[in-house]
Design a protein around this motif. Structure first.
Motif, PDB file in Angstrom:
ATOM      1  N   SER A  74       0.838  -1.198   0.000  1.00  0.00           N
ATOM      2  CA  SER A  74       0.000   0.000   0.000  1.00  0.00           C
ATOM      3  C   SER A  74       0.874   1.249   0.000  1.00  0.00           C
ATOM      4  O   SER A  74       2.100   1.181   0.162  1.00  0.00           O
ATOM      5  CB  SER A  74      -0.910   0.008   1.235  1.00  0.00           C
ATOM      6  N   ALA A  75       0.227   2.395  -0.165  1.00  0.00           N
ATOM      7  CA  ALA A  75       0.953   3.664  -0.122  1.00  0.00           C
ATOM      8  C   ALA A  75       1.579   3.875   1.255  1.00  0.00           C
ATOM      9  O   ALA A  75       2.685   4.424   1.368  1.00  0.00           O
ATOM     10  CB  ALA A  75       0.001   4.810  -0.467  1.00  0.00           C
ATOM     11  N   GLU A  76       0.886   3.414   2.302  1.00  0.00           N
ATOM     12  CA  GLU A  76       1.427   3.552   3.659  1.00  0.00           C
ATOM     13  C   GLU A  76       2.688   2.702   3.834  1.00  0.00           C
ATOM     14  O   GLU A  76       3.652   3.139   4.484  1.00  0.00           O
ATOM     15  CB  GLU A  76       0.363   3.136   4.668  1.00  0.00           C
ATOM     16  N   ASP A  77       2.678   1.503   3.252  1.00  0.00           N
ATOM     17  CA  ASP A  77       3.870   0.644   3.330  1.00  0.00           C
ATOM     18  C   ASP A  77       5.076   1.328   2.689  1.00  0.00           C
ATOM     19  O   ASP A  77       6.184   1.325   3.241  1.00  0.00           O
ATOM     20  CB  ASP A  77       3.604  -0.691   2.634  1.00  0.00           C
ATOM     21  N   GLU A  83       5.491   4.551   2.123  1.00  0.00           N
ATOM     22  CA  GLU A  83       5.870   5.747   2.878  1.00  0.00           C
ATOM     23  C   GLU A  83       6.699   5.384   4.113  1.00  0.00           C
ATOM     24  O   GLU A  83       7.718   6.033   4.404  1.00  0.00           O
ATOM     25  CB  GLU A  83       4.616   6.514   3.277  1.00  0.00           C
ATOM     26  N   ASN A  84       6.283   4.351   4.839  1.00  0.00           N
ATOM     27  CA  ASN A  84       7.023   3.941   6.035  1.00  0.00           C
ATOM     28  C   ASN A  84       8.414   3.430   5.689  1.00  0.00           C
ATOM     29  O   ASN A  84       9.408   3.761   6.359  1.00  0.00           O
ATOM     30  CB  ASN A  84       6.247   2.856   6.788  1.00  0.00           C
ATOM     31  N   THR A  85       8.494   2.619   4.637  1.00  0.00           N
ATOM     32  CA  THR A  85       9.792   2.059   4.247  1.00  0.00           C
ATOM     33  C   THR A  85      10.761   3.152   3.806  1.00  0.00           C
ATOM     34  O   THR A  85      11.934   3.179   4.216  1.00  0.00           O
ATOM     35  CB  THR A  85       9.608   1.035   3.122  1.00  0.00           C
ATOM     36  N   LYS A 108      11.392   3.043  14.632  1.00  0.00           N
ATOM     37  CA  LYS A 108      10.517   2.575  13.558  1.00  0.00           C
ATOM     38  C   LYS A 108      10.732   1.092  13.282  1.00  0.00           C
ATOM     39  O   LYS A 108       9.780   0.347  13.005  1.00  0.00           O
ATOM     40  CB  LYS A 108      10.778   3.382  12.274  1.00  0.00           C
TER      41      LYS A 108
END
Length: 332
Positions: free
Chosen positions: A132-135, A137-139, A157
């Motif tokens: 996903s976009a969140e994945d 962004e976090n990476t 993190k």
């Protein structure tokens, strides 16, 4: 159905008919769109083509459009001697400007195309790996912290992720298994094996659910494509039948199509071709009823009485005597 695009004004359909009736019969047909455009709007314009320039350049533009294809060895970006003699200086200048614009756009396209291809590969990678976009962004956020030297932020993190991975592979036992090992109910090796087995089962279940979701989404897309094709075919067929059988169809076509588009947006796409026909007929009937007050009244043909008629043609009078003779012949 080749007709103008529909725009939902938010007003009731009957009100739209009444307000548009006075002008629909005399309005010029606008740029038309296909039924596919209407269905896609109902599921979710084209810009109007620029009008042809008027004046001395209009015949020259037609000459350019109707010109023969360039011969072998000739370039489409240059004018032949014959074309130069045909075109005015203004048209030649416009041609050269268009060629320059074309070359500039081709240059921009050659620069953008590799970037677009790389972006497509990136998107395909994300989709194939269920990221996903969140994945993402976090990476990328963790990678940026590491690059900037923010070790503390990166550690905060990464730590929760590491703990979950450690439990998944059995490197760290969950509290419930630690207690069972402490009490001697289970060996540490067996506890780690159980943790790994449970993690594998959870992953298999997740992958199965994900596969089922993807298969269902694909089936829905295929069903939607079939439905769209059926609706487009039914709408086009109905409009062609109207154009062939109804002499007044061209007068109300744009209004009917506009209101059909509004109905599609409100009701959704009909499930069958029969439902499409029914919807089109319903809207067309409503429009015809609303336009009746604006139709020109038919003049009653009354026979002329009290004046005799002669089967013989009356010669054109040349003098006063002829006029009197023709008058007397008409009342005999």
């Amino acid at each position: 159905m080749s007709s103008t695009d529909f725009e939902d004004t938010g007003t009731p359909v009957d009100q739209d008919v009444t307000e548009s009736a006075a002008t629909s019969s005399s309005a010029e047909p606008a740029g038309e769109k296909t039924t596919l455009d209407l269905v896609q709007e109902a599921l979710g314009g084209k810009e109007a083509s620029p009008a042809s320039e008027t004046g001395e350049d209009q015949p020259e533009a037609k000459a350019q459009e109707g010109g023969a294809d360039p011969k072998e060895g000739e370039s489409e970006d240059t004018l032949t001697e014959e074309e130069k003699r045909t075109l005015s200086q203004r048209s030649r200048n416009r041609f050269h400007r268009l060629v320059e614009t074309k070359k500039a756009l081709e240059g921009q396209l050659s620069e953008v195309k590799p970037k677009a291809e790389n972006f497509d590969r990136f998107v395909n990678y994300l989709q194939s790996n269920d990221l996903s976009a969140e994945d993402v962004e976090n990476t990328l956020g963790i990678a940026a912290m590491i690059k900037k030297g923010d070790a503390a932020g990166a550690y905060q993190k990464v730590l929760p992720i590491f703990q979950k991975l450690a439990q998944a592979v059995g490197a760290v036992l969950p509290p419930q298994y630690q207690e069972r090992v402490r009490l001697g109910h289970l060996s540490e090796q067996d506890a780690r094996q159980l943790v790994q087995t449970e993690a594998t089962a959870r992953l298999s279940q997740y992958q199965l659910q994900r596969h089922q979701q993807m298969a269902q989404a694909q089936a829905e897309r295929q069903q939607l494509e079939r439905l769209t094709a059926e609706v487009v075919s039914a709408g086009d067929s109905w409009a062609q039948t109207k154009a062939q059988s109804d002499p007044d169809w061209s007068l109300r076509k744009d209004l009917v199509v506009e209101l059909i588009g509004a109905e599609l947006r409100q009701r959704g796409v009909p499930p069958t071709a029969q439902d499409v026909y029914a919807l089109c007929e319903e809207v067309d009937k409503r429009v015809r009823e609303r336009l009746k007050p604006f139709a020109a009244p038919k003049r009653e043909m009354r026979p002329v009485t009290g004046v005799g008629s002669s089967p013989r043609s009356t010669p054109e009078p040349k003098n006063t005597l002829d006029v009197l003779n023709n008058t007397l012949a008409g009342i005999r």
